[in-house]
Write a protein that holds these residues in place. Structure first.
Motif, mmCIF file in Angstrom:
data_model
loop_
_atom_site.group_PDB
_atom_site.id
_atom_site.type_symbol
_atom_site.label_atom_id
_atom_site.label_comp_id
_atom_site.label_asym_id
_atom_site.label_seq_id
_atom_site.Cartn_x
_atom_site.Cartn_y
_atom_site.Cartn_z
ATOM 1 N N LYS A 6 0.827 -1.210 0.000
ATOM 2 C CA LYS A 6 0.000 0.000 0.000
ATOM 3 C C LYS A 6 0.861 1.261 0.000
ATOM 4 O O LYS A 6 0.491 2.283 -0.584
ATOM 5 N N GLN A 7 2.006 1.193 0.651
ATOM 6 C CA GLN A 7 2.897 2.343 0.606
ATOM 7 C C GLN A 7 3.460 2.545 -0.797
ATOM 8 O O GLN A 7 3.669 3.679 -1.232
ATOM 9 N N VAL A 10 1.037 4.603 -2.676
ATOM 10 C CA VAL A 10 1.188 6.033 -2.409
ATOM 11 C C VAL A 10 2.320 6.610 -3.251
ATOM 12 O O VAL A 10 2.181 7.664 -3.890
ATOM 13 N N VAL A 19 -4.850 9.642 2.335
ATOM 14 C CA VAL A 19 -4.309 8.451 2.979
ATOM 15 C C VAL A 19 -4.936 8.348 4.365
ATOM 16 O O VAL A 19 -4.765 9.243 5.199
ATOM 17 N N LYS A 27 1.237 6.396 8.044
ATOM 18 C CA LYS A 27 0.809 7.501 7.169
ATOM 19 C C LYS A 27 1.900 8.571 7.066
ATOM 20 O O LYS A 27 2.244 9.028 5.977
ATOM 21 N N SER A 31 4.332 9.534 3.861
ATOM 22 C CA SER A 31 4.176 10.891 3.321
ATOM 23 C C SER A 31 5.532 11.577 3.183
ATOM 24 O O SER A 31 5.736 12.388 2.276
ATOM 25 N N LEU A 215 -3.569 13.395 5.106
ATOM 26 C CA LEU A 215 -3.389 12.244 5.992
ATOM 27 C C LEU A 215 -4.446 12.332 7.085
ATOM 28 O O LEU A 215 -4.566 13.366 7.746
ATOM 29 N N ILE A 245 -6.168 5.765 -0.337
ATOM 30 C CA ILE A 245 -5.458 4.550 0.079
ATOM 31 C C ILE A 245 -5.640 4.372 1.583
ATOM 32 O O ILE A 245 -5.383 5.292 2.359
#
Length: 605
Positions: A6-7, A10, A19, A27, A31, A215, A245
Motif C-alpha cells: 500500500k505504501q 502512495v 491516505v 501515514k 508521506s 493524511l 489509500i
C-alpha cells in the motif's frame, strides 16, 4: 524502510491523495517518502514541498524522521519544509495582511495577551454558567468584535483570526494563490480530519493550484469543540476526487502488542478477547491516598522497566482527563504521600498563568527604572486578568481591580506626603518585591531566575507565592535553550538583564512556532487531549474516583466519561480514550476505581 504494497501505491500515485489509517499505521512515514519523491522529480530549484500539522510535537517528530531517513539525500531534505498550520498562516498574513486593510506591521496577540485584552469585555457579563443562550451569543459577538478591532486598529492579531484572514486573502486573490503554488507545488496535510471550517476554506484555496496529500484517521477526530467536522473527509473527496489509500489494517507504532486492537475495541464497545498484550487495567480504592499511591507505585514500576530496557531517552506519559488533575498529579509527584521518593517529571499544564508569571520574574531581573513599580503593578493586574485564559473567573478579575485600586490609594497617599494606608494589601507584596529586586545577580540566568522565584514563593505575599508556583513549570531555561542563551548574551552586552522582559516575551512567541523541539522524554504528565500527535514508550492513564457517602455516589468528577455515566458516552469520548491508549509503543496501563470502573472498559450489553 522497505515500503509495503500500500505504501508503494502512495509512492506511485499522481494527483491529489487521501491516505487514511489508525495510529502508527505509517501515514506520516510514507508521506515523507512521497514528499522526497516529489522534491526529487517534480520541483524547480527554489520550490519546496510543504508539510503542515497542528501539533508542534508532531512537527518535531517529522523533522527528526526526515533527518534520520538515510534514503533521502541532504539536498532533497532541504526541499521539504515542515510547519504548523499556525506558522504557515502567520507567514502569509505578515506578508500580505495589508491587502485586507490591516496595518503594515502586525504583531501576534498571544493567548495570555488576548485574555488580558478581552478581560474588560468579558467582565461585563456574568459567568457562562449563568448566561442564557442569547447572552452567550452576545458575549461571543462582543469578544469577536474586540478581536477584530485589535487587529484592524492596533495590528495585534490573535491565533483564532489567522485562518479566517488567510482564507479571505486566498479566496480574493488568484495571484496570491498562484504565488503560493509556485512556492509549494505540493502540500501534505497532517491530521486533516481536525481542520475546522476556516482551515478547510484555506485548504480549498491551496488545492486550486497545488497538489494536496491529506493524511487522516477518521476515528481520531477529538477536536469537535474547535469546529472539526465529521464530514470533512467527504468534503475533501467531493472537492478534489483524490486517489484514496487505506492503511487501517497496519500498525507500526506498537507492533507485537494488542494496543491498537484494544483501542479499536474501545471504539466499538465490545471486546473479542479476554487479555490484550501490552494492556493492563489496574484498580484502586476510591479515596485520594490509595488512588495516588496506586499511581505513584505504578509509575515507579514503569520507570524501572524502561530504565532496565537500556533505551536512551525513554518516555513515560501519565495521561489524565482534566486540567485540574494534571496539577494534582504533578503536586503529588513532587511530594508523594507516606514519605515515598519524589518523581522527577515535566507537567504540561495550561501555560497562561506561567507565561504571565514569567513576565513578572523577568521584570524583577531587570535593572531599576523610574516606572519600575508602576510596571510591576500592571504586570500583577495582567496576571489576574489573563491567568484563566478564555475562561477568567470573576474572583480573578476582581483581584486585578482590587490590586489596581489599592495601588491608586498608595500613590495618592505618597503624592500627598502621607504614609501609605496601614491596612493596604500591598505592604506584604512590596516587601517581597523589594527583597527579590535586591538579590545579587550572577549573570547565570537559571540561577538568578530560581533565586527570584524562591523569594516570591517563600515570602509573605500569597499572590506572589501563587505566581512563583505557576512559574516553576517553565522549561525554557533548561541548558541549551534559546531563552537561556539570549539572557546570557544580554548580561554579557550590558552587565545586567537590561532587556529581560522583551527577551522572555519573544521567547514564548518563538516557542509557539518552534519546530525544533525534541519529543518528550522521561516522565511527562498531561491532559489526555494534549497527547494527540505524540507517542511514548509507556502510557499510564489515570482518572478520578467517586466520592461516596452512605453507600451512594455523591460526586464523580475528573472521569474519562463525564460522571462515569453510560448515558454521557459518545463518539468523542471514545475517540479521546482510544487516542490516549494508542500513544503507547510498548505498554499502556489504565488505572480506574474498583468500586466504579470506567464505563468504557465494561462491554455494552
Amino acid at each position: 524502510m522497505e515500503p509495503t504494497e500500500k505504501q508503494h501505491e502512495v509512492i506511485s500515485s499522481d494527483g491529489h491523495l487521501l491516505v487514511t489509517g489508525g495510529p502508527g499505521s505509517g501515514k506520516t512515514t510514507i508521506s515523507i517518502l512521497k514528499a522526497a519523491q516529489i522534491a526529487d522529480y517534480n520541483l524547480r530549484p527554489q520550490q519546496k514541498v510543504l508539510f503542515l500539522s497542528f501539533a508542534r510535537a508532531t512537527i518535531a517528530r517529522v523533522i527528526e524522521a526526515i533527518e534520520e531517513e538515510k534514503s533521502i539525500s541532504d539536498n532533497i531534505k532541504r526541499h521539504i519544509e515542515v510547519e504548523t498550520y499556525h506558522s504557515f498562516f502567520w507567514r502569509i498574513l505578515k506578508a500580505h495582511g495589508y491587502l485586507l486593510g490591516l496595518p503594515r506591521k502586525l504583531d501576534i496577540l498571544t493567548p495570555p495577551e488576548e485574555a488580558i485584552a478581552l478581560s474588560s469585555t468579558r467582565s461585563q457579563f456574568e459567568p457562562d454558567s449563568k448566561l442564557s443562550d442569547e447572552k452567550k451569543k452576545e458575549k461571543k459577538d462582543a469578544e469577536n468584535a474586540e478581536r477584530c478591532r485589535l487587529a484592524a486598529d492596533e495590528g495585534r492579531v490573535c491565533f483564532d483570526l489567522f485562518a479566517p484572514f488567510v482564507s479571505s486573502l486566498l479566496h480574493s486573490s488568484q495571484r496570491l494563490r498562484q504565488l503560493l503554488a509556485t512556492m509549494h507545488p505540493a502540500v501534505v496535510l497532517d491530521e486533516f480530519q481536525d481542520t475546522n471550517a476556516e482551515q478547510w476554506n484555506v485548504v480549498q484555496a491551496l488545492g486550486r493550484y497545488s497538489r494536496l496529500i491529506a493524511l487522516a484517521d477518521p476515528e481520531q477526530r477529538i477536536f469537535d469543540f474547535i469546529g472539526a467536522d465529521p464530514d470533512r473527509l467527504d468534503h475533501f473527496r467531493k472537492a478534489f476526487t483524490p486517489t484514496e489509500i487505506d492503511f487501517s489494517d497496519t500498525n507500526h507504532r506498537s507492533a507485537g502488542t494488542d494496543i491498537a486492537k484494544f483501542g479499536n475495541a474501545i471504539l466499538k464497545g465490545t471486546f473479542d478477547q479476554e487479555n490484550y498484550e501490552g494492556i493492563e487495567v489496574k484498580y484502586f480504592d476510591s479515596n485520594p491516598n490509595q488512588a495516588f499511591t496506586t499511581l505513584i507505585t505504578s509509575t515507579y514500576a514503569a520507570r524501572k522497566r524502561l530504565a532496565k530496557s537500556g533505551k536512551q531517552d525513554w518516555s513515560l506519559a501519565i495521561l489524565v482527563p482534566t486540567k485540574k488533575m494534571t496539577r494534582l498529579v504533578s503536586d503529588k509527584f513532587r511530594a508523594p504521600p507516606a514519605g515515598m521518593p519524589a518523581i522527577n517529571h515535566t507537567a504540561m499544564i495550561e501555560m497562561a498563568a506561567a507565561i504571565l508569571g514569567s513576565g513578572i520574574i523577568a521584570h524583577i531581573l531587570q535593572p531599576d527604572s523610574a516606572s519600575r513599580l508602576d510596571t510591576f503593578i500592571s504586570l500583577m493586574c495582567s496576571y489576574y486578568q489573563g491567568k484563566g485564559g478564555d475562561k477568567p473567573t470573576k474572583t480573578a478579575l476582581d483581584e486585578a481591580a482590587r490590586i489596581r485600586k489599592a495601588y491608586d490609594k498608595w500613590c495618592s497617599a505618597i503624592n500627598s506626603g502621607k504614609k501609605p494606608p496601614g491596612k493596604s494589601i500591598l505592604h506584604a507584596t512590596f516587601e517581597v518585591y523589594d527583597t527579590a529586586c535586591a538579590k545579587l545577580r550572577t549573570g547565570e540566568p537559571n540561577q538568578d531566575w530560581q533565586t527570584v522565584r524562591a523569594v516570591l514563593e517563600n515570602g509573605k505575599c500569597k499572590r506572589l507565592t501563587e505566581i512563583a508556583k505557576e512559574v516553576r513549570n517553565i522549561r525554557l531555561l533548561e541548558r541549551g535553550t534559546q531563552l537561556r542563551e539570549d539572557l546570557t548574551q544580554d548580561w554579557r552586552d550590558n552587565g545586567s538583564y537590561a532587556n529581560a522582559s522583551l527577551i522572555v516575551q519573544q521567547a514564548f512567541v518563538q516557542e509557539h512556532f518552534a519546530s525544533s523541539a525534541k519529543p518528550e522524554t522521561g516522565v511527562v504528565v498531561m491532559n489526555m487531549h494534549k497527547a494527540k500527535g505524540k507517542q511514548f514508550d509507556e502510557v499510564i492513564i489515570f482518572e478520578g474516583w467517586p466520592n461516596i457517602s452512605r453507600l451512594k455516589i455523591v460526586a464523580n468528577l475528573d472521569r474519562i466519561v463525564r460522571f462515569n455515566d453510560r448515558t454521557k458516552v459518545d463518539a468523542s469520548c471514545r475517540q479521546n480514550f482510544r487516542v490516549s491508549i494508542t500513544r503507547g509503543r510498548q505498554r499502556t496501563t489504565i488505572l480506574t476505581p474498583e468500586v466504579d470502573p470506567c464505563v468504557l472498559l465494561i462491554p455494552e450489553q
